[in-house]
Scaffold this motif. Sequence first.
Motif, mmCIF file in Angstrom:
data_model
loop_
_atom_site.group_PDB
_atom_site.id
_atom_site.type_symbol
_atom_site.label_atom_id
_atom_site.label_comp_id
_atom_site.label_asym_id
_atom_site.label_seq_id
_atom_site.Cartn_x
_atom_site.Cartn_y
_atom_site.Cartn_z
ATOM 1 N N ILE A 44 -8.345 -1.983 -11.695
ATOM 2 C CA ILE A 44 -7.979 -3.369 -12.048
ATOM 3 C C ILE A 44 -6.868 -3.875 -11.139
ATOM 4 O O ILE A 44 -5.879 -3.171 -10.900
ATOM 5 N N GLU A 45 -7.026 -5.086 -10.663
ATOM 6 C CA GLU A 45 -5.988 -5.737 -9.853
ATOM 7 C C GLU A 45 -5.693 -7.121 -10.427
ATOM 8 O O GLU A 45 -6.606 -7.900 -10.689
ATOM 9 N N LEU A 46 -4.419 -7.415 -10.575
ATOM 10 C CA LEU A 46 -3.993 -8.686 -11.143
ATOM 11 C C LEU A 46 -4.239 -9.871 -10.203
ATOM 12 O O LEU A 46 -4.709 -10.922 -10.617
ATOM 13 N N GLY A 90 -7.966 -8.735 -13.055
ATOM 14 C CA GLY A 90 -7.421 -9.051 -14.363
ATOM 15 C C GLY A 90 -6.111 -8.330 -14.603
ATOM 16 O O GLY A 90 -5.582 -7.673 -13.705
ATOM 17 N N ASP A 91 -5.609 -8.465 -15.819
ATOM 18 C CA ASP A 91 -4.336 -7.848 -16.188
ATOM 19 C C ASP A 91 -4.591 -6.478 -16.808
ATOM 20 O O ASP A 91 -5.252 -6.380 -17.843
ATOM 21 N N GLY A 92 -4.058 -5.461 -16.172
ATOM 22 C CA GLY A 92 -4.289 -4.096 -16.647
ATOM 23 C C GLY A 92 -3.140 -3.534 -17.469
ATOM 24 O O GLY A 92 -3.099 -2.333 -17.741
ATOM 25 N N LYS A 93 -2.215 -4.401 -17.859
ATOM 26 C CA LYS A 93 -1.026 -3.916 -18.580
ATOM 27 C C LYS A 93 -1.383 -3.131 -19.847
ATOM 28 O O LYS A 93 -0.704 -2.190 -20.223
ATOM 29 N N ILE A 107 0.891 -1.161 0.000
ATOM 30 C CA ILE A 107 0.000 0.000 0.000
ATOM 31 C C ILE A 107 0.931 1.214 0.000
ATOM 32 O O ILE A 107 1.870 1.291 0.791
ATOM 33 N N SER A 108 0.723 2.128 -0.925
ATOM 34 C CA SER A 108 1.650 3.243 -1.124
ATOM 35 C C SER A 108 1.729 4.154 0.100
ATOM 36 O O SER A 108 0.792 4.248 0.894
ATOM 37 N N GLN A 109 2.864 4.860 0.175
ATOM 38 C CA GLN A 109 3.075 5.882 1.208
ATOM 39 C C GLN A 109 1.964 6.941 1.065
ATOM 40 O O GLN A 109 1.632 7.334 -0.055
ATOM 41 N N GLY A 138 -4.501 -2.863 -5.499
ATOM 42 C CA GLY A 138 -3.804 -3.100 -4.231
ATOM 43 C C GLY A 138 -4.778 -3.091 -3.071
ATOM 44 O O GLY A 138 -5.784 -3.813 -3.075
ATOM 45 N N SER A 139 -4.526 -2.227 -2.086
ATOM 46 C CA SER A 139 -5.379 -2.145 -0.894
ATOM 47 C C SER A 139 -6.719 -1.468 -1.171
ATOM 48 O O SER A 139 -7.617 -1.522 -0.340
ATOM 49 N N ALA A 140 -6.809 -0.733 -2.286
ATOM 50 C CA ALA A 140 -7.989 0.081 -2.650
ATOM 51 C C ALA A 140 -8.049 1.406 -1.883
ATOM 52 O O ALA A 140 -9.058 2.121 -1.950
ATOM 53 N N LEU A 196 4.889 -3.315 -12.687
ATOM 54 C CA LEU A 196 3.687 -3.783 -13.372
ATOM 55 C C LEU A 196 4.101 -5.108 -14.006
ATOM 56 O O LEU A 196 5.028 -5.141 -14.803
ATOM 57 N N VAL A 197 3.438 -6.182 -13.593
ATOM 58 C CA VAL A 197 3.895 -7.508 -14.061
ATOM 59 C C VAL A 197 3.012 -8.055 -15.173
ATOM 60 O O VAL A 197 1.904 -7.556 -15.382
HETATM 61 N N1 SAH Z 1 -2.459 2.138 -4.809
HETATM 62 C C1 SAH Z 1 -2.242 0.825 -4.269
HETATM 63 C C2 SAH Z 1 -0.904 0.339 -4.706
HETATM 64 C C3 SAH Z 1 -0.775 -1.119 -4.712
HETATM 65 S S1 SAH Z 1 0.772 -1.691 -5.318
HETATM 66 C C4 SAH Z 1 -2.294 0.936 -2.768
HETATM 67 O O1 SAH Z 1 -1.915 1.984 -2.239
HETATM 68 O O2 SAH Z 1 -2.689 -0.007 -2.110
HETATM 69 C C5 SAH Z 1 0.428 -1.960 -7.023
HETATM 70 C C6 SAH Z 1 -0.610 -2.975 -7.339
HETATM 71 O O3 SAH Z 1 -0.567 -3.223 -8.759
HETATM 72 C C7 SAH Z 1 -0.394 -4.331 -6.687
HETATM 73 O O4 SAH Z 1 -1.547 -4.660 -5.963
HETATM 74 C C8 SAH Z 1 -0.167 -5.283 -7.843
HETATM 75 O O5 SAH Z 1 -0.675 -6.572 -7.614
HETATM 76 C C9 SAH Z 1 -0.892 -4.575 -8.980
HETATM 77 N N2 SAH Z 1 -0.459 -4.979 -10.327
HETATM 78 C C10 SAH Z 1 0.785 -5.268 -10.762
HETATM 79 N N3 SAH Z 1 0.774 -5.608 -12.072
HETATM 80 C C11 SAH Z 1 -0.524 -5.511 -12.482
HETATM 81 C C12 SAH Z 1 -1.185 -5.730 -13.731
HETATM 82 N N4 SAH Z 1 -0.528 -6.123 -14.825
HETATM 83 N N5 SAH Z 1 -2.515 -5.533 -13.793
HETATM 84 C C13 SAH Z 1 -3.220 -5.150 -12.681
HETATM 85 N N6 SAH Z 1 -2.645 -4.934 -11.474
HETATM 86 C C14 SAH Z 1 -1.313 -5.106 -11.371
#
Ligand code: SAH
Length: 205
Positions: free
Chosen positions: A104-106, A131-134, A59-61, A86-88, A204-205
């Motif tokens: 979108i969250e992977l 899903g994948d948000g790439k 979860i970001s700073q 991430g945490s939303a 971003l994976v």
């Molecule tokens: N703003 C969020 C940051 C979470 S870290 C917070 O403060 O909680 C970044 C997030 O991106 C992670 O949850 C990770 O799983 C997600 N992520 C990485 N690659 C992704 C992809 N290809 N598609 C969707 N989400 C992805």
Amino acid sequence: MTSEPLEWMIQNQIVRRGIHNHALLNALRAIDRRDFVPAASQSAAYEDRPLPLKNGQTISQPYIVALMTEQLELDSHHHVLEIGTGSAYQTAILAFLCHSVISIELFPALHEVAKLSLAPFKFRNITLIQGDGKKGWEKQAPYDRIILTAAPQDFPDSVFDQLVEGGIMVAPIGKAGYQTLFKITKTGGKPVKESICGVRFVPLV
Ligand code: SAH
């Protein structure tokens, strides 16, 4: 009323570093970061740093969440795409300030926890997608604003294509470990890039 530790976080980490936008500060007061921090890190909920989530994510700073939100220049009619729920926490801040958020969250496990964390807030303008948000999310495009909370190595062309003319995308771009945070404005169909600062995001994976 804002809890004392939350107000301390806002004053010391965000206002003191130059963020004064009233609507944004009110969003940070209304959405308590603690509600998005996993049980194991509750005592650190207001600290000036990222905190661990499942699947090796973070979860970001708080300051980075505020800075990225400020750079988006949100308006109450904006349709926003967030890549990396991430945490939303960031998702909730966005939803407080704009018309609609697609996030979108992977990882399924994070997507599920995000749903639970958001439930008590009863937002009606958030769509969570697992899903994948790439490559962005074509279905609900175009977007007025796009925010990436995980870092691609290179400029994400296909995501940028989903931005409206005049729209703003805020994204960390670069290699794992160290990236530059960019504010990118679509002008005449082309990206106009402004670098904001150095940052460290998960890739971003
Ligand atoms: N703003 C969020 C940051 C979470 S870290 C917070 O403060 O909680 C970044 C997030 O991106 C992670 O949850 C990770 O799983 C997600 N992520 C990485 N690659 C992704 C992809 N290809 N598609 C969707 N989400 C992805």
